[in-house]
Scaffold this active site. Structure first.
Site, mmCIF file in Angstrom:
data_model
loop_
_atom_site.group_PDB
_atom_site.id
_atom_site.type_symbol
_atom_site.label_atom_id
_atom_site.label_comp_id
_atom_site.label_asym_id
_atom_site.label_seq_id
_atom_site.Cartn_x
_atom_site.Cartn_y
_atom_site.Cartn_z
ATOM 1 N N SER A 67 0.851 -1.189 0.000
ATOM 2 C CA SER A 67 0.000 0.000 0.000
ATOM 3 C C SER A 67 0.884 1.236 0.000
ATOM 4 C CB SER A 67 -0.895 0.010 1.243
ATOM 5 O OG SER A 67 -1.569 1.254 1.393
ATOM 6 N N TYR B 235 -2.177 -0.622 10.574
ATOM 7 C CA TYR B 235 -2.197 -0.854 9.131
ATOM 8 C C TYR B 235 -0.879 -0.414 8.500
ATOM 9 C CZ TYR B 235 -4.085 -1.055 4.379
ATOM 10 O OH TYR B 235 -4.312 -1.367 3.057
#
Length: 249
Positions: free
Chosen positions: A141, A154
């Site tokens: 990501s 995350y």
């Protein structure tokens, strides 16, 4: 590649994983759709078969190593080989750093980080055993590079995915196995939609080319391109699929 490829996609029940599964099947590969959600995973398989593709569903809990190993073994049992392993399953890890729900923190680490590690290890071992010069693709990501408030766990996992991909690529290169990370940005998936009431989506749209969230199909195109023999020079790399998110201010 003369023999029909076999691609295993975790998180194949929805979002990026579903679109990657459809993409590979449409290109003629046999697909193992893996997910914890059996009903939604089987729905992806049904979509593939309706279009004339070949696919099977295998339930997996990527937070458990034995489950991921069983997935890889099942794929080989079903189709005789494994050419592509896409470690894509992931969950959001919301919460400010000082207000962490530790159960959610550990769950996020177990799924997003350990799940990818288990996939790299299981697929790498099987590809080496079978003598297959395959490719392992991990969903990272832009949040593996960029910080934002409220997503502490995350960020930790996606940073780990990037470095695990680089490290594994170095060690698996002698066996002809490539390892690549694909880093999406603001993708229109259930995880992103979970932030729709926070104003975060508007901020994301302002940072991408065209001002709209990336569709999962676009990320799937990137994953497929990276899997091809024509991308043989790409290993140990992070391929950005973010519409400029990491570059635009």
């Amino acid at each position: 590649m003369s023999e029909q490829r076999v691609a295993v996609i975790t998180g194949g029940a929805s979002g990026i994983g579903r679109q990657v599964s459809l993409k590979f099947a449409r290109k003629g590969d046999r697909v193992v759709v893996a997910d914890y959600n059996e009903a939604a995973g089987q729905e992806t398989v049904d979509m593939i078969k309706k279009e004339g593709g070949e696919a099977a569903f295998v339930q997996v809990d990527v937070s458990k190593q034995e489950s991921v190993e069983a997935l890889v073994d099942k794929a080989v049992e079903l189709y005789g080989r494994i050419d592509v392993m896409h470690n894509n399953a992931g969950i959001g890890g919301a919460g400010p750093v000082l207000e962490q729900n530790m159960d959610l923190y550990h769950r996020t680490i177990n799924v997003n980080q350990h799940g990818v590690a288990y996939g790299i290890i299981a697929a790498g071992r099987k590809m080496k055993e079978l003598g297959i010069k395959g490719v392992i693709i991990n969903t990272a990501s832009v949040f593996g590079f960029l910080a934002s408030p409220g997503t502490f766990a995350y960020h930790a996992t996606k940073g780990a995915v990037i470095m695990m991909s680089k490290s594994a690529a170095l060690e698996l290169a002698p066996y002809g196995i490539r390892v690549v990370a694909v880093a999406p940005g603001a993708v229109d998936t259930p995880i992103i939609q979970g932030y729709k009431d926070s104003g975060m989506l508007d901020s994301m749209r302002a940072k991408v080319m065209g001002g709209e969230l990336t569709q999962p199909e676009v990320v799937a195109d990137t994953v497929y391109l990276v899997s091809l023999d024509e991308a043989a020079a790409i290993t140990g790399s992070v391929v950005m699929a973010d519409q400029g998110y990491a570059s635009f201010k």
